[in-house]
Write a protein that holds these residues in place. Structure first.
Motif, PDB file in Angstrom:
ATOM      1  N   SER A  73       0.877  -1.146   0.165  1.00  0.00           N
ATOM      2  CA  SER A  73      -0.113  -0.289  -0.595  1.00  0.00           C
ATOM      3  C   SER A  73       0.883   1.444  -0.345  1.00  0.00           C
ATOM      4  CB  SER A  73      -0.684   0.016   1.461  1.00  0.00           C
ATOM      5  OG  SER A  73      -0.250   0.230   2.842  1.00  0.00           O
ATOM      6  N   GLU A  75     -10.176  -6.974   1.247  1.00  0.00           N
ATOM      7  CA  GLU A  75      -9.216  -5.641   1.801  1.00  0.00           C
ATOM      8  C   GLU A  75     -10.764  -5.004   1.840  1.00  0.00           C
ATOM      9  OE1 GLU A  75      -6.016  -3.550  -0.192  1.00  0.00           O
ATOM     10  OE2 GLU A  75      -5.519  -3.144   1.393  1.00  0.00           O
ATOM     11  N   LYS A 126     -10.735  -1.605   3.797  1.00  0.00           N
ATOM     12  CA  LYS A 126      -9.835  -0.561   4.262  1.00  0.00           C
ATOM     13  C   LYS A 126      -8.865  -0.695   3.675  1.00  0.00           C
ATOM     14  CE  LYS A 126     -12.417   0.411   8.068  1.00  0.00           C
ATOM     15  NZ  LYS A 126     -12.593   0.482   9.530  1.00  0.00           N
ATOM     16  N   CYS A 146      -5.214  -0.583   6.912  1.00  0.00           N
ATOM     17  CA  CYS A 146      -5.416  -1.149   5.545  1.00  0.00           C
ATOM     18  C   CYS A 146      -5.898  -2.858   6.442  1.00  0.00           C
ATOM     19  CB  CYS A 146      -4.217  -2.708   5.366  1.00  0.00           C
ATOM     20  SG  CYS A 146      -3.602  -1.328   4.110  1.00  0.00           S
TER      21      CYS A 146
END
Ligand SMILES: [Zn+2]
Ligand SMILES: [Zn+2]
Length: 369
Positions: A133, A167, A169, A178
């Motif tokens: 991320s 996923e 968040k 996450c």
């Protein structure tokens, strides 16, 4: 380095970290962590793999492709699981998952997860951010396909059951963390086909190709790769024996039956909604290279469905001939609609790339009995 049960237990309890278990020999080019040969985590390599998938898919599907790739990485954790068993350590799936990511995280890979919820069929994990991320932050969306696949692979390996991880968040999407929700699911054809129609998966995710065995499967159904010139070859051979117009009619009829049978197959798999059946068939043929759908319109007054296709397999195969050539596609589209809606229809090609039009355009109307 000899590693035993007490080392793992100290690590799980947080009394130790992996630092004393790292061995680096720059001259030999060898680096091992916790007794396993490893390597550093080059961010540029991760970015390159995401971008390789993005070149052929969109970003959302590229994330899914990463998920598929890392499922195999997760499945590789079975060796560690069996080793721990040999030591007499019987960790629950969620506990094992936490250990795997702790080991990975301390090497700069996996996330330092917090276990939010764990039951037999559902596991929820959270972390401030995963490494992907951060690497893929500029995509500004949920990007953690690596962790989704990794979690699925670990859970599949240790439970022997299918898991689906989402996923919910993502740090790269501007969320505060996450968060991953893994559900134990029954693997089903219907579920995968639906994901393809919704644009959440591409057919490539479900192609099982064993070139050396001479087999290809698309979601468990055997398929074949066919050269495009089959269409010119078949048409020319029919033309020779029966003339051009009847040949077109035979192709139309044959592909119409094929379209109908295809829809019947989907029905057997549990799909019942007519619109879903039709869209599923259109999407599958499109992703298999038959055409690209530009638009689908419905005119209520004349009860006519109009499909505009950017290219069809036949117009590409024939090139410019000054005539309509897409008899097979016209039959296929009509057969799909007949099968899905249980009505009799007539399919017609009203514009064709081979004739010099921009697109191939097909109308499908109710047939008067
Ligand atoms: Zn994320
Ligand atoms: Zn055409």
């Amino acid at each position: 380095m000899k590693i035993g049960r007490e080392d793992f237990e100290a690590l799980i309890k947080g009394e130790k970290n992996i630092t004393p278990y790292l061995e680096l020999d720059p001259v030999l080019g060898s680096y091992s962590a916790f007794g396993v040969k490893t390597a550093s985590n080059p961010n540029y390599m991760i970015k390159a793999v995401y971008e390789m998938y993005e070149a052929h898919l969109n970003r959302k599907l590229a994330v899914k492709a990463m998920r598929k790739l890392y499922r195999s990485v997760g499945a590789g954790s079975l060796g560690l699981y069996n080793l721990l068993k040999k030591f007499g350590m019987d960790l629950k799936p969620a506990e094992f998952l936490m250990l795997v990511f702790k080991l990975q995280h301390q090497q700069g890979w996996g996330a330092p997860f917090e276990l939010v919820e764990a039951s037999e069929k559902k596991i929820i994990l959270r972390t401030a951010h995963t490494f992907e991320s951060e690497v893929m932050k500029d995509w500004k969306m949920s990007v953690c396909g690596i962790h989704m696949g990794w979690i699925e692979g670990v859970l599949m390996a240790v439970t022997g059951k299918s898991w689906y991880c989402l996923e919910t968040k993502c740090f790269a999407n501007g969320d505060g963390c996450c968060e991953f929700v893994a559900d134990q699911v029954e693997p089903s054809w219907k579920y995968k086909a639906q994901a393809i129609v919704n644009g959440d998966s591409a057919i490539t995710e479900f192609i099982d190709h064993k070139p050396l065995e001479g087999t290809i499967k698309l979601i468990d159904d055997p398929v074949v790769i066919m050269p495009r010139f089959v269409f010119t070859s078949m048409m020319n051979s029919l033309k020779k024996t029966m003339g051009e117009m009847p040949a077109g009619g035979v192709n139309y009829r044959a592909y119409m039956d094929m379209g109908k049978e295809n829809v019947e197959h989907y029905k057997k798999m549990g799909i019942t909604n007519p619109n879903t059946l039709a869209n599923m068939a259109f999407t599958f043929y499109s992703q298999m290279g038959w055409f690209k759908i530009i638009k689908m319109e419905w005119d209520e007054a004349t009860k006519t469905k109009t499909l505009t296709l950017e290219h069809t397999v036949e117009s590409e195969a024939f090139g410019n001939t000054g005539k309509n050539v897409c008899y097979c596609t016209a039959g296929l589209l009509a057969g799909i609609v007949e099968g899905a809606f249980g009505i009799k229809v007539q399919g017609r090609e009203i514009a064709c790339r081979s004739k010099g039009n921009d697109h191939c355009v097909f109308t499908i109307t109710n047939k008067k009995e």
